[in-house]
Design a protein around this motif. Structure first.
Motif: not given
Length: 278
Positions: A63-86
């Motif tokens: 699993i790869a995870t990420k938090i990015s700062p945005t005007p609406q707050g911390a944007s969270l996303s995660f994906q599989n390291t092999t298959t991406g968002y699938n």
């Protein structure tokens, strides 16, 4: 002659631990996998992303995870390291599922809490991206259910609940605020704040710890609390919680060893097996 003249306190504590382990005992496959995941969580922690925010890649949990700062707050996303968002075609085992959740929760736990410092932005948002896999679990629901959105909702006890976007109903988004370590306030579909939700991101780590220690503890029917703590995997627990059962054990034995007098046997500390059943 007493071995205390040759071994340090920490070496003696380690020796007691090793001698107290029954010979020939091996952890179950589930315990091994849980320990491997716990170790990976300790070695792979969220780190600053050069593009902003935080990023973490755990190859053990995949699993790869990420938090990015945005005007609406911390944007969270995660994906599989092999298959991406699938989603992977091969279903994960129960232990692997806990590892995936632990990886995602590790990043979720980076979101600041409103009660600790009001100057920090405790808001969060997320967009659960769907995939093309037909999930038979939701075959009776209308349309094409978003399995990722359902996972967010279920595994966070409703703290991360998404709704269809106003102008793009095929896509979903969720917002909320982190109130305290285990209290969250998601927004409703209309944008208003909903009821508080109790969700502790670290709970899943405790569940992995039980898998890692459960079978190991069963090998010895009766033992002292310090030995039980050691068998959980001290370095992993310390890295994840900041508390070291092993060091607690060392402190305990240190106090006991300090009272020893080589000329007075009655002051000697009980050795391995007698210490385990105190």
């Amino acid at each position: 002659m007493s071995d205390k003249n040759n071994l340090s306190v920490q070496e003696r504590a380690s020796l007691l631990f090793k001698l107290g382990m029954p010979s020939g005992s091996k952890p179950t496959p589930d315990a091994k996998e849980a320990l491997r995941i716990l170790d990976s969580l300790q070695r792979n922690r969220p780190r600053p992303d050069p593009r902003g925010g935080l990023i973490n890649i755990n190859k053990t949990t995949g699993i790869a995870t990420k938090i990015s700062p945005t005007p609406q707050g911390a944007s969270l996303s995660f994906q599989n390291t092999t298959t991406g968002y699938n989603r992977p075609s091969k279903p994960s085992t129960k232990i692997q599922q806990l590892g995936i959740r632990a990886s995602v929760n590790q990043m979720i736990d980076e979101i600041p809490t409103a009660r600790v410092d009001r100057k920090l932005d405790s808001r969060y948002l997320f967009e659960p991206i769907g995939d093309d896999i037909i999930d038979t679990r939701f075959k009776d629901e209308p349309g094409k259910p978003n399995a990722r959105a359902k996972a967010y909702d279920r595994f966070t006890k409703g703290a991360f609940k998404a709704y269809p976007k106003k102008n793009s109903p095929d896509f979903q988004v969720g917002y909320g605020n982190r109130i305290s370590e285990d209290t969250w306030q998601p927004r409703t579909q209309g944008g208003k704040y909903g009821k508080y939700v109790k969700f502790d991101p670290k709970d899943v780590v405790s569940r992995l710890g039980k898998y890692a220690s459960g079978k190991a503890l069963s090998y010895v029917p009766k033992m002292g609390p310090y030995m039980q703590s050691l068998m959980i995997g001290d370095q992993l627990i310390e890295g994840l919680t900041g508390i070291s059962p092993y060091k607690s054990f060392v402190d305990h034995t240190k106090k006991q060893f300090a009272k020893e007098d080589s000329k007075k046997p009655e002051t000697w500390v009980p050795r391995p097996m007698t210490l385990m059943i105190r």
